[in-house]
Design a protein around this motif. Structure first.
Motif, PDB file in Angstrom:
ATOM      1  N   GLN A 125       0.881  -1.218  -0.306  1.00 48.21           N
ATOM      2  CA  GLN A 125      -0.151  -0.050   0.055  1.00 48.21           C
ATOM      3  C   GLN A 125       0.837   1.241   0.018  1.00 48.21           C
ATOM      4  N   PHE A 161       0.552   3.149  -3.039  1.00 53.97           N
ATOM      5  CA  PHE A 161      -0.860   4.190  -3.053  1.00 53.97           C
ATOM      6  C   PHE A 161      -0.796   5.110  -2.062  1.00 53.97           C
ATOM      7  N   TRP A 188      -3.379   8.579   1.861  1.00 53.71           N
ATOM      8  CA  TRP A 188      -3.769   8.075   0.533  1.00 53.71           C
ATOM      9  C   TRP A 188      -3.849   8.948  -0.744  1.00 53.71           C
ATOM     10  N   PHE A 244      -3.651   6.083  -7.508  1.00 55.20           N
ATOM     11  CA  PHE A 244      -2.978   5.919  -8.419  1.00 55.20           C
ATOM     12  C   PHE A 244      -1.931   6.776  -8.937  1.00 55.20           C
TER      13      PHE A 244
END
Length: 316
Positions: A49, A52, A66, A69
């Protein structure tokens, strides 16, 4: 009918548990590698993760924001994208074209040598370079092509030619990388095919010899079909890693003058994530995830093709 089927399944499960209790020592030994895989392979997958997120070591993986992409898009739009992709593909495909048939040829030749002491000697000589470290291998090559005292340069001079700059000339990077890999790995890769050839029934060769078949015909009609499943598996695994050529040897061969042909995905990730002035961990992780996903897609596709073209050779 359904009651009988359920009864058979229950009986099979009971037999399985009984065999497991009888061989509990084997399952206990299996527990160690399972724990190893769980700790060092599957648990670290949570770190994917990072690709991302906008990773910050202070906030940690879970505390970093977060971004979806964003890093993947940045890589696709980077001026280095097509350069590192094309360099990686060229190195891997050229190495596969040159190096893949040679272990098969070597293994077949060794299996047909009548004098076993000679075959064992050749196998040992070709097998030994595999155990040379990458650093030592590159050092040997640099000594061999040194313009002052390298024997390769001396051969050039013997024929009245000025030896090229093997180390810095971009035109020589790929030949040196590929040929050094072939020299180092051919003997080791041939061992797999030798093991497969040893499983072919000798009576097939005896019958073909009685029928007047030449050695080439026996190789083509007996040896090659006999080891075709192993060839398919090896080719499948090579295709799955088409975007991964490793970074150690490439990095050792790299010079500022040959970056245009030597910068591959692995060295690009290494430099972006570890050696740049401001390490971009998330960006490097995104490039690595892209590389792994493409490899997985190629692996599944190649396996599907092999299953359709080779009856009974299903690997998953």
């Amino acid at each position: 009918m359904s009651t009988q089927l359920l009864s058979d399944k229950a009986r099979a499960r009971k037999n399985t548990w009984r065999r497991a209790r009888q061989s509990w020592q084997l399952y206990l030994m299996l527990l160690v590698p399972i724990i190893f895989l769980a700790i060092f392979v599957y648990m670290p997958m949570a770190g994917v993760q990072i690709a991302f997120r906008q990773f910050n070591p202070v906030d940690g993986i879970w505390g970093s924001p977060w971004v979806g992409f964003q890093h993947f898009i940045a890589f696709f739009q980077s001026y280095q994208f097509w350069n590192v992709i094309s360099n990686t593909l060229i190195l891997h495909i050229a190495g596969l074209i040159v190096g893949f048939p040679l272990p098969i040829i070597l293994a077949v030749m060794l299996s047909h040598i009548a004098r076993r002491w000679f075959a064992n000697g050749v196998q040992m000589i070709t097998y030994a370079p595999y155990f040379i470290s990458v650093v030592a291998l590159v050092g040997i090559i640099f000594l061999a092509v040194d313009p002052s005292f390298g024997y390769v340069s001396k051969i050039w001079e013997f024929f009245g030619q000025q030896p090229p700059d093997f180390i810095s000339d971009p035109a020589w990077f790929r030949p040196m990388y590929i040929l050094s890999g072939v020299w180092q790995s051919t003997g080791f890769a041939a061992v797999i095919y030798l093991a497969a050839l040893s499983g072919i029934d000798p009576n097939l060769h005896e019958a073909a010899r009685v029928d007047g078949a030449s050695m080439l015909r026996r190789i083509w009609h007996i040896d090659i079909p006999g080891i075709m499943p192993v060839i398919s598996i090896t080719l499948l695994l090579n295709l799955a890693s088409i975007l991964s050529v490793g970074y150690e040897k490439v990095l050792l061969f790299q010079r500022p003058s040959n970056y245009s042909v030597s910068e591959v995905i692995d060295t690009y990730v290494y430099k972006i994530g570890f050696t740049s002035q401001v390490p971009q961990y998330s960006y490097a992780a995104a490039v690595g995830v892209f590389q792994s996903v493409v490899g997985l897609i190629l692996l599944i596709t190649a396996n599907w093709i092999v299953r359709r073209t080779s009856k009974g050779n299903e690997f998953f």
